[in-house]
Structures are given as structure tokens and as C-alpha cells.
Motif scaffolding. Structure first.
Motif, short mmCIF file in Angstrom:
data_model
loop_
_atom_site.label_atom_id
_atom_site.label_comp_id
_atom_site.label_asym_id
_atom_site.label_seq_id
_atom_site.Cartn_x
_atom_site.Cartn_y
_atom_site.Cartn_z
N PRO A 15 0.81 -1.42 0.11
CA PRO A 15 0.15 0.22 0.16
C PRO A 15 1.15 0.89 0.18
N LYS A 16 1.84 1.49 0.36
CA LYS A 16 2.71 2.58 0.60
C LYS A 16 3.70 2.26 -0.49
N GLY A 17 3.63 1.30 -1.57
CA GLY A 17 4.44 1.84 -2.73
C GLY A 17 2.82 2.67 -3.35
N THR A 18 2.28 2.33 -3.44
CA THR A 18 0.58 2.96 -4.22
C THR A 18 0.03 4.06 -3.74
N ARG A 19 0.84 4.06 -2.50
CA ARG A 19 0.29 5.68 -2.78
C ARG A 19 1.34 6.54 -2.75
N ASP A 20 2.50 5.87 -2.34
CA ASP A 20 4.05 6.92 -3.18
C ASP A 20 4.22 6.75 -4.71
N ARG A 21 3.37 6.04 -5.14
CA ARG A 21 2.97 5.88 -7.30
C ARG A 21 1.62 7.38 -7.21
N LEU A 22 0.92 7.46 -6.85
CA LEU A 22 -0.45 7.72 -6.78
C LEU A 22 0.05 9.16 -6.33
N ILE A 43 -4.80 10.57 -12.55
CA ILE A 43 -3.86 10.19 -11.76
C ILE A 43 -3.90 8.66 -11.59
N ALA A 44 -4.98 8.23 -11.25
CA ALA A 44 -5.07 6.82 -11.46
C ALA A 44 -4.16 6.68 -12.82
N ALA A 45 -4.70 6.88 -13.73
CA ALA A 45 -3.63 5.89 -14.68
C ALA A 45 -2.56 5.78 -15.32
N LYS A 46 -1.88 7.17 -14.55
CA LYS A 46 -0.85 7.45 -14.78
C LYS A 46 -0.11 6.20 -13.54
N ALA A 47 -0.46 6.19 -12.46
CA ALA A 47 -0.40 5.96 -11.75
C ALA A 47 -0.80 4.27 -10.88
N GLY A 48 -1.15 3.95 -12.46
CA GLY A 48 -1.08 2.64 -12.95
C GLY A 48 -1.88 1.73 -12.23
N VAL A 49 -2.54 2.55 -11.13
CA VAL A 49 -4.24 1.49 -10.84
C VAL A 49 -5.12 1.92 -10.71
N ALA A 50 -6.21 1.71 -10.59
CA ALA A 50 -8.05 1.78 -10.89
C ALA A 50 -8.52 3.04 -10.25
N GLU A 51 -8.74 3.78 -10.59
CA GLU A 51 -9.49 4.86 -9.93
C GLU A 51 -9.74 5.16 -8.51
N GLY A 52 -10.56 3.77 -8.43
CA GLY A 52 -11.28 3.49 -6.79
C GLY A 52 -9.66 3.42 -5.91
N THR A 53 -9.04 2.69 -6.04
CA THR A 53 -7.44 3.37 -5.20
C THR A 53 -7.17 3.96 -4.56
N ILE A 54 -7.59 5.54 -5.45
CA ILE A 54 -7.44 6.91 -5.27
C ILE A 54 -8.51 6.20 -4.02
N TYR A 55 -8.72 6.32 -3.64
CA TYR A 55 -10.36 6.36 -2.21
C TYR A 55 -9.49 5.51 -0.89
N ARG A 56 -8.94 4.54 -1.39
CA ARG A 56 -8.64 3.67 -0.30
C ARG A 56 -7.47 4.41 0.17
N HIS A 57 -6.80 5.32 -0.69
CA HIS A 57 -5.23 6.26 -0.01
C HIS A 57 -5.98 7.63 0.52
N PHE A 58 -6.97 8.30 -0.48
CA PHE A 58 -7.40 9.98 0.19
C PHE A 58 -8.70 9.60 0.12
N ALA A 59 -9.20 10.74 0.92
CA ALA A 59 -10.53 10.97 0.80
C ALA A 59 -11.35 11.28 0.03
N SER A 60 -10.80 12.83 -0.67
CA SER A 60 -10.21 13.18 -2.08
C SER A 60 -9.11 13.64 -3.02
N LYS A 61 -9.53 14.44 -4.01
CA LYS A 61 -8.44 14.97 -4.86
C LYS A 61 -7.71 16.11 -3.72
N GLU A 62 -8.71 16.61 -3.85
CA GLU A 62 -8.20 18.01 -2.38
C GLU A 62 -6.94 17.51 -1.33
#
Length: 223
Positions: A15-22, A43-62
Motif C-alpha cells: 500500500p505504501k508503494g501504491t500511495r507513493d505512485r499516486l 491520476i490513477a492511470a498514470k499511477a497504474g492503478v484503478a480509480e477506486g484505489t485513490i479513495y482507499r488512500h485519500f478522501a478526495s482529490k483535494e
């Protein structure tokens, strides 16, 4: 023999690696095409993850922007705090600007986000505090120079503004690859930033960035 290939599930278990890539993907997109234009699917595509993964690490884009911003500010604040306190004001400011310039060359997106991007209205209280800490460190240093008679009389806040504006322009040009760190232009910008706030008596002394005066060819014998 080569290393064993990484298992396909390796990324999911990091998860830390995923978060760092995001964070890296968001930093690049926010500073190249702008915060509002950058979408979470991009952002998700550039990090190589599904969009939903963003919201497992961050509450919002802001929130993602604020995490990225604070990480960038910490890098620049650490450089200020790590500069030896015993040095004269001009030399400390020169070392700080040089350290910042190296960051701008190595990580242009971080320099752009902290010094160039217009994101102030999107910053949360923690990010505003982090930005204030960075500025307070610079003001404290300039205040010590003023107390020593090395900085012009007047409001320290004004001199900090002027110094940061000139250094910010230098960092922007280095980040944009318009200037390279080994060119004379960044060094001249640092000298001009000091000259803009220095007391007249401080300017009559050799700059810490100036080459030393060579000794005479035939020094007089001692004794």
C-alpha cells in the motif's frame, strides 16, 4: 543469476508503494496541466492503478493535493533548518537557495507546486501551517541578519517577500529547464536576491559566492 521475478500480486500488497505512485502521479499532473484540469481517472492511470484505489488512500482529490503539497514544503523547510546556524546571514541564505535549486533541478514538480502553482485557495489548515513554517524559518533568518546589521532597516516581512520572490523566479526557471544549475544565471539571481535586502555595509564585503582574490604573484617575505 538474476533476481526472481516479482510476483504479480506484489503491487497490491504494497500500500505504501501504491500511495507513493499516486502522490508522484498527482504531483506531475497538478504542476504540468493544473489541479482543476487533472482528473482522478488520469491520476490513477498514470499511477497504474484503478480509480477506486485513490479513495482507499485519500478522501478526495483535494486531500491528495494537500498531502502532495505538504510533502513538498517539508523538503524545502528541512533545507532551511539544516543550514548551520553559525554562518553569516548571506552565506546561510546562499546555501538555502543552492539546496532549493538542487531540488528544483532534481524534482521540478515539487518546486513548481510550492513556489509557482496557484493553489493557496485549495490548501487546508495543515498545509497553510506548513507553508507558514517555511516562511517563518526564512523570516527568522533574515531577522537575525537585520539584528547583526547585515540586512536593511525596515520590516523583515518585506525583505523576506523580496528574497523569496527573486529566489522563486530562479527556481521556476530551473524547474522549467530554462536554466541549468551550473549556469551563471541561478548564481546571479541568488546574489541579486541578497543585494536587494542587504545593508549597504554588508554589500561592501565580498560575497560568499565570489571567488577569493588571488594572492600576489610574489608575496613579500615575512619577518
Amino acid at each position: 543469476g538474476g533476481k526472481d521475478p516479482e510476483p504479480a500480486t506484489g503491487r497490491r500488497r504494497d500500500p505504501k508503494g501504491t500511495r507513493d505512485r499516486l502522490v508522484r502521479a498527482a504531483l506531475e499532473l497538478f504542476t504540468t496541466q493544473g489541479y482543476h484540469v487533472s482528473t482522478t481517472p488520469e491520476i490513477a492511470a498514470k499511477a497504474g492503478v484503478a480509480e477506486g484505489t485513490i479513495y482507499r488512500h485519500f478522501a478526495s482529490k483535494e486531500q491528495l493535493l494537500n498531502e502532495v503539497y505538504r510533502a513538498g514544503v517539508r523538503v524545502f523547510t528541512t533545507i532551511v533548518r539544516d543550514t548551520p546556524a553559525g554562518l553569516p546571514c548571506a552565506e546561510r541564505l546562499e546555501r538555502i537557495a543552492t539546496g532549493w535549486r538542487e531540488v528544483a533541478a532534481r524534482n521540478p514538480h515539487a518546486a513548481r507546486l510550492v513556489f509557482v502553482s496557484r493553489v493557496r485557495s485549495l490548501l487546508d489548515p495543515r498545509s497553510r501551517d506548513a507553508a507558514k513554517e517555511l516562511r517563518d524559518e526564512v523570516e527568522k533568518l533574515i531577522a537575525s541578519g537585520k539584528a547583526a546589521g547585515l540586512v536593511r532597516p525596515g520590516a523583515v516581512e518585506v525583505w523576506a517577500d523580496i528574497w523569496l520572490q527573486i529566489i522563486g523566479l530562479m527556481l521556476e526557471r530551473v524547474a522549467n529547464k530554462e536554466w541549468t544549475p551550473d549556469q551563471a544565471a541561478p548564481r546571479l539571481a541568488v546574489e541579486r536576491a541578497w543585494a536587494a535586502i542587504a545593508a549597504a555595509s554588508a554589500l561592501s564585503e565580498p560575497s560568499p559566492m565570489s571567488p577569493p582574490t588571488p594572492p600576489p604573484e610574489h608575496p613579500a617575505p615575512s619577518g
